[in-house]
Design a protein around this motif. Structure first.
Motif, PDB file in Angstrom:
ATOM      1  N   LEU A  41      17.040   1.276 -20.790  1.00  0.00           N
ATOM      2  CA  LEU A  41      17.790   0.886 -21.982  1.00  0.00           C
ATOM      3  C   LEU A  41      16.922   0.992 -23.231  1.00  0.00           C
ATOM      4  N   LEU A  42      15.605   0.853 -23.060  1.00  0.00           N
ATOM      5  CA  LEU A  42      14.702   1.037 -24.194  1.00  0.00           C
ATOM      6  C   LEU A  42      14.809   2.443 -24.754  1.00  0.00           C
ATOM      7  N   SER A  43      14.933   3.420 -23.856  1.00  0.00           N
ATOM      8  CA  SER A  43      15.040   4.791 -24.335  1.00  0.00           C
ATOM      9  C   SER A  43      16.348   4.998 -25.088  1.00  0.00           C
ATOM     10  N   PHE A  44      17.364   4.276 -24.697  1.00  0.00           N
ATOM     11  CA  PHE A  44      18.668   4.418 -25.339  1.00  0.00           C
ATOM     12  C   PHE A  44      18.683   3.729 -26.700  1.00  0.00           C
ATOM     13  N   TYR A  45      18.218   2.486 -26.751  1.00  0.00           N
ATOM     14  CA  TYR A  45      18.316   1.711 -27.981  1.00  0.00           C
ATOM     15  C   TYR A  45      17.164   1.930 -28.950  1.00  0.00           C
ATOM     16  N   LEU A  46      15.997   2.276 -28.442  1.00  0.00           N
ATOM     17  CA  LEU A  46      14.843   2.433 -29.326  1.00  0.00           C
ATOM     18  C   LEU A  46      14.479   3.879 -29.592  1.00  0.00           C
ATOM     19  N   GLY A  47      15.239   4.813 -29.030  1.00  0.00           N
ATOM     20  CA  GLY A  47      14.997   6.211 -29.284  1.00  0.00           C
ATOM     21  C   GLY A  47      13.808   6.796 -28.544  1.00  0.00           C
ATOM     22  N   GLU A  50      14.042  10.344 -23.064  1.00  0.00           N
ATOM     23  CA  GLU A  50      14.581  10.010 -21.744  1.00  0.00           C
ATOM     24  C   GLU A  50      13.618  10.301 -20.610  1.00  0.00           C
ATOM     25  N   SER A  53      11.915   7.526 -19.072  1.00  0.00           N
ATOM     26  CA  SER A  53      12.803   6.550 -18.448  1.00  0.00           C
ATOM     27  C   SER A  53      12.109   5.896 -17.258  1.00  0.00           C
TER      28      SER A  53
END
Length: 159
Positions: A41-47, A50, A53
């Motif tokens: 989720l860090l990769s999703f919300y903090l850019g 991936e 991941s």
């Protein structure tokens, strides 16, 4: 059985069967693979890219490496802490192999093999049927162990 309660109950059942005193370490280990894999989720919300991941943490080797690092945080024998958390983590990963997947499974031998393994017994949403069975099994084991302990100590209950 993707829900955390099922994983927790499976770990506690194993801890009761094996008469583990530090059930909390088995419980932590049984939830750890999902905790670690949620870092994506860090990769999703903090850019964050991936490819960084944390989905590889939902594998036996990576879970074990994290457990070895975490074991130093406990005031308990390091080897026992590693063993108990590993017991919980492996029960989690093996329980996840029972799930049906459309296009995936578990990387049981990552990083040596990228083959996905799945038994395809249950859909993820069917854990609602498994959870009550696991709860009954756990409490039955606890009650049976208490009855046996009372018989072995010589305490007689007269009705």
């Amino acid at each position: 059985m993707p829900d955390w309660m099922s994983h927790l109950l499976i770990g506690l059942i194993l801890a009761e069967i094996l008469s583990v005193r530090k059930k909390s370490l088995v419980a932590l280990g049984s939830l750890l693979p999902d905790f670690l894999s949620k870092f994506y989720l860090l990769s999703f919300y903090l850019g964050i890219p991936e490819w960084l991941s944390f989905s590889s943490f939902h594998t036996p080797v990576m879970a074990f490496l994290v457990i070895v690092l975490l074991a130093g945080l406990f005031h308990y024998s390091q080897l026992k802490a590693i063993g108990l958390m590993t017991l919980g983590a492996m029960s989690h990963i093996l329980a996840d192999t029972t799930l049906k997947h459309f296009n995936s499974g578990q990387y049981l031998f990552f990083p040596f093999s990228f083959k996905l393994y799945a038994l395809n017994w249950l859909w993820p949403d069917e854990s609602i049927f498994v959870l009550p069975v696991l709860a009954v099994v756990y409490f039955a084991i606890v009650v049976c162990k208490r009855i046996i302990a009372k018989r072995n100590t010589g305490i007689h209950v007269f009705v």
